[in-house]
Design an enzyme around this catalytic site. Structure first.
Site, PDB file in Angstrom:
ATOM      1  N   THR A 168      -9.354  -7.832 -43.517  1.00 39.94           N
ATOM      2  CA  THR A 168      -9.322  -6.669 -42.627  1.00 39.94           C
ATOM      3  C   THR A 168      -8.792  -5.439 -43.351  1.00 39.94           C
ATOM      4  OG1 THR A 168      -7.106  -7.185 -41.799  1.00 39.94           O
ATOM      5  CG2 THR A 168      -8.969  -8.135 -40.597  1.00 39.94           C
ATOM      6  N   ASP A 169      -9.101  -4.273 -42.767  1.00 40.19           N
ATOM      7  CA  ASP A 169      -8.620  -3.017 -43.342  1.00 40.19           C
ATOM      8  C   ASP A 169      -7.353  -2.560 -42.601  1.00 40.19           C
ATOM      9  OD1 ASP A 169      -9.489  -1.906 -40.913  1.00 40.19           O
ATOM     10  OD2 ASP A 169     -11.291  -1.033 -41.787  1.00 40.19           O
ATOM     11  N   LYS A 170      -6.929  -1.367 -42.887  1.00 44.26           N
ATOM     12  CA  LYS A 170      -5.690  -0.830 -42.297  1.00 44.26           C
ATOM     13  C   LYS A 170      -5.759  -0.765 -40.771  1.00 44.26           C
ATOM     14  CE  LYS A 170      -2.536   3.053 -42.821  1.00 44.26           C
ATOM     15  NZ  LYS A 170      -2.272   4.301 -43.524  1.00 44.26           N
ATOM     16  N   ILE A 199      -9.651  -4.063 -38.654  1.00 41.50           N
ATOM     17  CA  ILE A 199     -11.070  -4.405 -38.509  1.00 41.50           C
ATOM     18  C   ILE A 199     -11.562  -5.000 -39.821  1.00 41.50           C
ATOM     19  CG2 ILE A 199     -13.378  -3.435 -38.140  1.00 41.50           C
ATOM     20  CD1 ILE A 199     -12.021  -1.256 -36.431  1.00 41.50           C
TER      21      ILE A 199
END
Length: 163
Positions: free
Chosen positions: A25-27, A30
């Site tokens: 996932t990203d920051k 997501i």
């Protein structure tokens, strides 16, 4: 070899279950977009495996490599950390020297299709020269899945594929 009729291939989905890891996932929490291509690879690897062979078999025993020549992914909804996902994989086209896989990634909890895509592959030798599928591999790709019986180790056809 020519492509089989669509009704012979399009319904032959293989499903692989996975869970989104935090590192994917990203920051914003997501799933990072490039991970979908990795999940496509997991799906097609398992598609081959349940048909009795692996990429390694083709590479080491037949000097045949399935090179990704193109890929496409359409993102339809976000996936999040700890989501359980089904990677649905099928063959959309099979030719003498190439094939295409289609994919759907579905969130298990709500059956939401979160991504769909396709990869196109060319069969090559170790030097990168295009070649035909090794004997028997195209037939294995189109055959029903097989499983190993836990009791005897005997390979038997699966009774039913995914719906």
């Amino acid at each position: 070899m020519t492509s089989p009729a669509p009704e012979q291939v399009l319904g032959e989905w293989h499903e692989t279950l996975l869970r989104v890891r935090y590192s994917e996932t990203d920051k914003m929490g997501i799933v990072y977009y490039a991970n979908y291509l990795i999940w496509f690879e997991i799906g097609r690897t398992e598609f081959c495996r349940v048909r009795g062979f692996s990429y390694r078999d083709m590479e080491e025993n037949e000097d045949a490599f399935l090179v990704v020549a193109e890929s496409y992914c359409r993102y339809k909804a976000p996936a999040y950390y700890d989501d359980e996902l089904l990677v649905r994989t099928h063959i959309t086209e099979l030719r003498k020297r190439s094939l295409r896989f289609g994919y759907e990634i579905v969130r298990v909890t709500d059956d939401q299709i979160i991504a769909e895509g396709e990869t196109g592959h060319v069969v090559t030798d170790a030097t990168g020269r295009v070649r035909s599928f090794p004997e028997g591999y195209a037939q294995r790709l189109l055959a029903p899945p097989i499983i190993k019986s836990q009791a005897s180790g005997e390979i038997v056809p699966a009774e039913e594929g995914p719906e």
